[in-house]
Structure formats: structure tokens, C-alpha cells
Design an enzyme around this catalytic site. Structure first.
Site, short mmCIF file in Angstrom:
data_model
loop_
_atom_site.label_atom_id
_atom_site.label_comp_id
_atom_site.label_asym_id
_atom_site.label_seq_id
_atom_site.Cartn_x
_atom_site.Cartn_y
_atom_site.Cartn_z
N CYS A 173 0.83 -1.21 0.00
CA CYS A 173 0.00 0.00 0.00
C CYS A 173 0.86 1.26 0.00
O CYS A 173 0.50 2.26 -0.62
CB CYS A 173 -0.95 -0.02 1.18
N THR A 174 2.01 1.20 0.66
CA THR A 174 2.94 2.33 0.65
C THR A 174 3.50 2.53 -0.75
O THR A 174 3.55 3.66 -1.25
CB THR A 174 4.07 2.11 1.67
#
Length: 157
Positions: free
Chosen positions: A47-48
Site C-alpha cells: 500500500c505504501t
């Protein structure tokens, strides 16, 4: 089975809290093209990577007329830490009860390491100026997704 949106469908309305304590609604974005992307959890590796890809491509997406919004079931406080840590420059909205994620078909059964589990299905939606779904992509990859989306939208010739 989760209902999946198709091009031409009306985008489900939302009015959700953001990382900075405000509210953001789809109605407030009417008249703009919107890229709404659903991701499972702030500050996890995939997600980062995806959020930083959107951040790094934001200027060119905005120049092409797109607004970017991320949505996850994280609480606003966690989203605020994510924004600060990774210097994210677009809104993140919190859908703790997963109502909006479910309406978009981005929450439901998915495979995770070979097992079927309930969770956020990494998805991206392009919503036109009138609030209709232009593109609905499900089970997208975190890495390389923004580059693929740019190609799909005809932004990289």
C-alpha cells in the site's frame, strides 16, 4: 459474491472523513475526473508503494484533469500518520465500516496466500465529471499499477 461496477454505472456516493479531519464527498468532486483507489491497509509495504506511485505521478495526473483519492478501512488517525510519513499530497478517506468499499465492489472474498478471506480488494475506479464509472479495475497489483493506469488512460503515448 461482491457486485462489481462496470463502465457506465453510476459511482456510489460517499461522504467520508479524511486524514486531516475534514469530510470528502463524491458530490464535492463533481465536474472533475476522479481516480478513486481502494487499498487494504495504510503503511503496509504494498500500500505504501502504491500510494507513493500515485504521489509521484500526481502532478501529471492533475495536469490531465484527474483528482486522486485513496480509500481504506483505516481510521483517520492512522491515515494522518501515513500522509505525514510518506508525504502524500492527495486525500485519503476512511471507510471504517466498509460501506463505501462494499458499494464499489472493493470489499469481499479474495484470495490471500491461497486462502479465501474477507477483505479489501485492491481496486481502482476512474469516475467521470458526471459521476459515472469510466474504468473499474479489480485485483490490481500495488507495484506498477499507476504506470499501467496511465497507459490505459492514454496519458503515456
Amino acid at each position: 459474491m461482491t457486485t462489481r461496477l462496470q463502465p457506465g454505472d453510476p459511482a456510489p456516493e460517499f461522504d467520508l472523513p479524511t486524514a486531516d479531519g475534514q469530510q470528502l464527498s463524491l458530490a464535492s468532486l463533481k465536474g472533475h475526473k476522479v481516480i478513486l483507489y481502494a487499498y487494504p491497509a495504510a503503511m503496509t509495504p504494498g500500500c505504501t508503494k502504491q500510494a507513493c506511485d500515485f504521489r509521484d505521478n500526481l502532478a501529471s495526473l492533475q495536469a490531465a484533469g484527474y483528482r486522486v483519492v485513496g480509500i481504506s478501512p483505516d481510521k483517520p488517525e492512522k491515515l494522518a500518520k501515513f500522509v505525514e510519513r510518506d508525504e502524500l499530497t492527495f486525500p485519503l478517506v476512511s471507510d471504517v465500516d466498509k460501506t463505501t468499499l462494499t458499494a464499489y465492489g472493493a470489499f469481499g472474498e479474495k484470495k490471500n496466500y491461497g486462502r479465501i478471506v474477507q477483505g479489501v480488494i485492491r481496486s481502482t475506479f476512474v469516475i467521470d465529471e458526471d459521476g459515472k464509472i469510466e474504468v473499474a479495475q479489480y485485483n490490481v497489483r500495488a507495484t506498477g499499477h499507476v504506470a499501467k493506469l496511465r497507459r490505459d488512460l492514454g496519458l503515456d503515448k
